[in-house]
Design a protein around this motif. Structure first.
Motif, short mmCIF file in Angstrom:
data_model
loop_
_atom_site.label_atom_id
_atom_site.label_comp_id
_atom_site.label_asym_id
_atom_site.label_seq_id
_atom_site.Cartn_x
_atom_site.Cartn_y
_atom_site.Cartn_z
N ASP A 292 -4.74 0.20 -1.42
CA ASP A 292 -4.27 1.00 -2.57
C ASP A 292 -4.39 0.18 -3.84
O ASP A 292 -4.17 -1.02 -3.86
CB ASP A 292 -2.81 1.42 -2.36
CG ASP A 292 -2.70 2.53 -1.35
OD1 ASP A 292 -1.59 2.76 -0.84
OD2 ASP A 292 -3.73 3.17 -1.05
N SER B 117 3.39 4.22 2.63
CA SER B 117 3.46 5.66 2.36
C SER B 117 3.81 6.43 3.63
O SER B 117 4.19 7.60 3.57
CB SER B 117 2.13 6.16 1.80
OG SER B 117 1.12 6.08 2.79
N ASN C 116 0.83 -1.23 0.00
CA ASN C 116 0.00 0.00 0.00
C ASN C 116 0.86 1.27 0.00
O ASN C 116 0.82 2.06 0.95
CB ASN C 116 -0.96 0.02 1.20
CG ASN C 116 -2.02 -1.04 1.10
OD1 ASN C 116 -2.43 -1.43 0.01
ND2 ASN C 116 -2.49 -1.53 2.23
N GLU D 240 -8.11 1.61 -9.56
CA GLU D 240 -8.07 3.06 -9.30
C GLU D 240 -9.43 3.68 -9.61
O GLU D 240 -9.95 4.49 -8.84
CB GLU D 240 -7.03 3.72 -10.21
CG GLU D 240 -5.60 3.52 -9.77
CD GLU D 240 -4.63 4.17 -10.74
OE1 GLU D 240 -3.60 3.54 -11.04
OE2 GLU D 240 -4.90 5.28 -11.22
N VAL E 181 0.70 4.02 -1.76
CA VAL E 181 0.12 5.30 -2.19
C VAL E 181 -0.40 6.08 -0.98
O VAL E 181 0.00 7.21 -0.74
CB VAL E 181 -1.02 5.05 -3.20
CG1 VAL E 181 -1.62 6.35 -3.66
CG2 VAL E 181 -0.51 4.25 -4.38
N GLU E 182 -1.32 5.45 -0.23
CA GLU E 182 -1.89 6.15 0.93
C GLU E 182 -1.86 5.28 2.18
O GLU E 182 -2.29 5.70 3.23
CB GLU E 182 -3.35 6.52 0.65
CG GLU E 182 -3.50 7.65 -0.33
CD GLU E 182 -4.96 7.96 -0.63
OE1 GLU E 182 -5.25 9.11 -0.98
OE2 GLU E 182 -5.80 7.05 -0.52
#
Lengths: 192, 230
Positions: B11, A182, A175, B18, A177-178
């Motif tokens: 994610d 991250s 994970n 997305e 990205v966020e």
């Protein structure tokens, strides 16, 4: 054919020689008619064609309801001699009535004043208290079954394993990205 | 994989996921607005002391609260349908992999160029290394090249299973006697986990899926190693 307490509907008879089935047959039309009558009173349209308007309490039963403040019947319907005398005095000049007599007359007509009817009952304390008690009992039961009945947790739930798992997830860039990775500063090897 | 006490989505590791996250955020906004409006209305009505006993209808407000939800539904449905068709798009896949569900493991076949076939069993608790995820690790992972359009054909050998990888936004029923197609594309290198999503017997919870997205060179080396071992 047998009824709920085991007796026969067909065989057992009353003193007048009527069977239970016979009694039921006689009662059903009477009950249906009574239900239809009260429903028709309650559902009657708004005043047109001579029909009575919708009433929340069509029967002549006294009820204190803040949203329907004028019941059809007085609270005290059977008056004692003293009360009858007071009612007779009410027919005359009201200025001759004392405060006590006015209050007495009010209480003959109504059970509670509006303020009394709208007053809070404190029922919420019973509800909150009872609910809290039951929830507390649930916690106690859970603790007992966790201690005595449930099997042990697997070793993957202990702290060292969780720590190793998090290290692996950071290495895997889980994970990025966020999520978890991250929040890790890879250059300085510490949380951001 | 998800971290402990995680509430939101993981994610995204594919373009489709997305888009799913964006759609989720869009619908969540609509739902929160509606919920706030309803809570406010309830609060105002409950705290009001007034009662109107003869209220029977209100044509204007009834029309308003029919038309506005219809418009809201259109606002939700349009991106939803767009996303639905996006998930089905398959753009010239460079690789085809067959995933077959069994009771209770998955088997994979890479038969485009050579015959690579292997079974993927869950690792039991005793075989885990410290830090491995319980109920998620497998002995043989599905290795894929990153940034490559892959066609995944999913089927089953016995009962219905479902092949799922949430990070990639993938879920497809594995039905015996039927081939279901999935479009798979990993945007980034990493390891992505999933679990069987259709009840299939006693060990339904114990047949996970692990995808390892690697650079193309690593994938080629893995293929060579698999062929040598066979």
């Amino acid at each position: 054919m047998y009824c709920w307490h085991g007796g026969s509907v067909v065989k057992n008879t009353t003193k007048k020689g009527r069977t239970m089935a016979h009694q039921l047959m006689r009662a059903v039309p009477r009950l249906v008619a009574r239900r239809a009558f009260s429903t028709s009173l309650a559902r009657a349209g708004g005043g047109a064609g001579g029909m009575p308007a919708w009433q929340v309490n069509p029967r002549n039963v006294y009820e204190d309801r803040p949203d329907f403040p004028m019941p059809n019947v007085p609270y005290v319907s059977e008056l004692s001699d003293a009360q009858k005398a007071l009612k007779a005095k009410e027919a005359g000049d009201w200025k001759s009535l004392s405060d006590e007599e006015l209050k007495e007359l009010y209480r003959l007509k109504f059970h509670k004043t509006l303020a009394e009817a709208e007053a809070p009952t404190g029922e919420w304390k019973t509800v909150v208290g009872g609910t809290s008690l039951i929830i507390a009992l649930t916690f106690v039961l859970y603790i007992i079954q966790k201690k005595y009945a449930m099997p042990a947790m697997p070793e993957t739930c202990n702290y060292e394993w969780q720590e190793a798992m998090m290290k692996k997830q950071l290495q895997m860039r889980n994970n990025p990205v966020e999520g978890l990775a991250s929040k890790w500063d890879y250059e300085n090897n510490k949380w951001k | 994989m998800a971290t402990p006490a995680q509430l939101g989505l993981m994610d995204a590791a594919s373009p489709v996921m997305e888009e799913m996250i964006y759609f989720h955020d869009h619908v969540m906004l609509v739902l929160i607005l509606i919920t706030c409006l309803i809570f406010y209305s309830m609060l105002v009505l409950i705290s009001s002391k007034y009662i109107y006993r003869f209220l029977t209808d209100g044509h204007v407000i009834e029309t308003v609260w029919t038309v506005i939800p219809a418009i809201i539904l259109v606002v939700v449905a349009l991106p939803s349908l767009k996303l639905l068709y996006l998930t089905d798009e398959l753009d010239s896949p460079q690789l085809t992999i067959k995933g077959v569900g069994h009771q209770w493991y998955w088997s994979y076949e890479y038969t485009d160029y050579y015959d690579i076939e292997f079974d993927s069993y869950m690792l039991p608790l005793g075989d885990l290394n410290k830090g491995d995820a319980r109920l998620l690790e497998v002995d043989n992972r599905v290795v894929l090249p990153v940034d490559t359009s892959v066609r995944m054909l999913v089927t089953a050998a016995d009962v219905i299973h479902a092949w799922t990888v949430p990070s990639l936004g993938l879920k497809m029923d594995a039905v015996p006697g039927r081939l279901n197609q999935l479009a798979l594309q990993c945007s980034r290198v990493g390891t992505f986990y999933g679990q069987c999503s259709e009840i299939c017997g006693a060990n339904h919870s114990f047949m996970p899926i692990v995808i390892e997205a690697v650079p193309v060179e690593t994938f080629e080396a893995w293929c060579d190693a698999m062929l040598d071992s066979e």
